[in-house]
Write a protein that holds these residues in place. Structure first.
Motif: not given
Length: 251
Positions: A43, A46-48, A233-234, A237, A240-241
């Motif tokens: 997660g 992907v956020s990065y 995972f969420v 995300v 890091y978001a």
């Protein structure tokens, strides 16, 4: 490039190498259902990519257009095509791995890759790791916060990618693979000390890297047999978001 930046990025390259060399000792990751830590790491990666790498590429679109000698729309198409190419290349590699493992099982040789696919795997991931090492010193977005976000996101990505590689061929990973990809990180960092590529080329490499990361995360998280965890995972995300948005607006 000052001494402090060299020292900090050298420590980060060493951190990446330590992950490659030590991931086989993290036995708690090798479990079914899949460890929530791996889903969390996916997660974060992907956020990065979606909130840091791709927006940076879009922000520098005019610079890319000028450097390439094309219009803004053409430059945008080229950059995002490279991201798609990164995803496609790594998807093709993973398909080759699965087919090779299937052929080995049919031949009674165990669940492992053939040597030809193994070497292709090492060359591809070695190239990716060299790029990651180089970008420690030559990212699109400079600054301490940006460097820290890069290191944490890519370090966590290495946990998931290395875990997947070791599942494909444990003996080869422990004997050869981890040393090759570790040397690639170091080689990329050393190359960054002596070679200064153009900003346009760095942006193109960054775009290709983004596609590779997206594919690597999704291929580890989506297969049913992985029994991945959605909530970690969420959390990865969202956490890091929040850090990325804070870095962009308040740092």
């Amino acid at each position: 490039m000052d001494i402090s930046e060299i020292a900090i990025t050298a420590a980060m390259a060493s951190g990446f190498i330590a992950i490659h060399l030590m991931v086989r000792r993290l036995n708690f990751l090798d479990a079914t259902p899949r460890s929530g830590w791996l889903s969390f790491a996916g997660g974060v990666a992907v956020s990065y990519v979606f909130l840091h790498v791709l927006p940076d590429i879009a922000l520098h679109q005019r610079e890319f257009a000028d450097g390439m000698g094309v219009g803004a729309k053409e430059a945008e198409s080229i950059i995002y095509s490279l991201t798609l190419a990164g995803l496609a290349v790594f998807y093709g590699l993973e398909r080759a791995v699965k087919m090779s493992r299937g052929e080995s099982r049919k031949a009674g040789e165990g669940d492992k890759m053939g040597n030809r696919v193994l070497y292709l795997h090492l060359v591809t991931y070695g190239t990716l790791n060299a790029l990651i090492g180089y970008l420690l010193l030559h990212r699109e977005d400079a600054g301490a916060w940006s460097l820290g976000l890069y290191f944490v996101a890519l370090g966590l990505h290495f946990f998931t990618a290395d875990f997947g590689m070791r599942q494909d061929h444990p003996e080869a990973y422990d004997r050869l693979g981890r040393w090759v990809i570790s040397a690639a990180v170091l080689g990329g960092w050393v190359l960054g000390l002596v070679v200064d590529l153009s900003p346009v080329l760095v942006g193109c490499l960054f775009a290709f890297l983004a596609g590779g990361i997206i594919l690597n995360v999704l291929k580890e998280e989506l297969p049913e047999e992985r029994q991945s965890y959605f909530m970690p995972f969420v959390v990865g995300v969202l956490l890091y978001a929040g850090l990325i948005l804070a870095e962009r607006h308040w740092v």
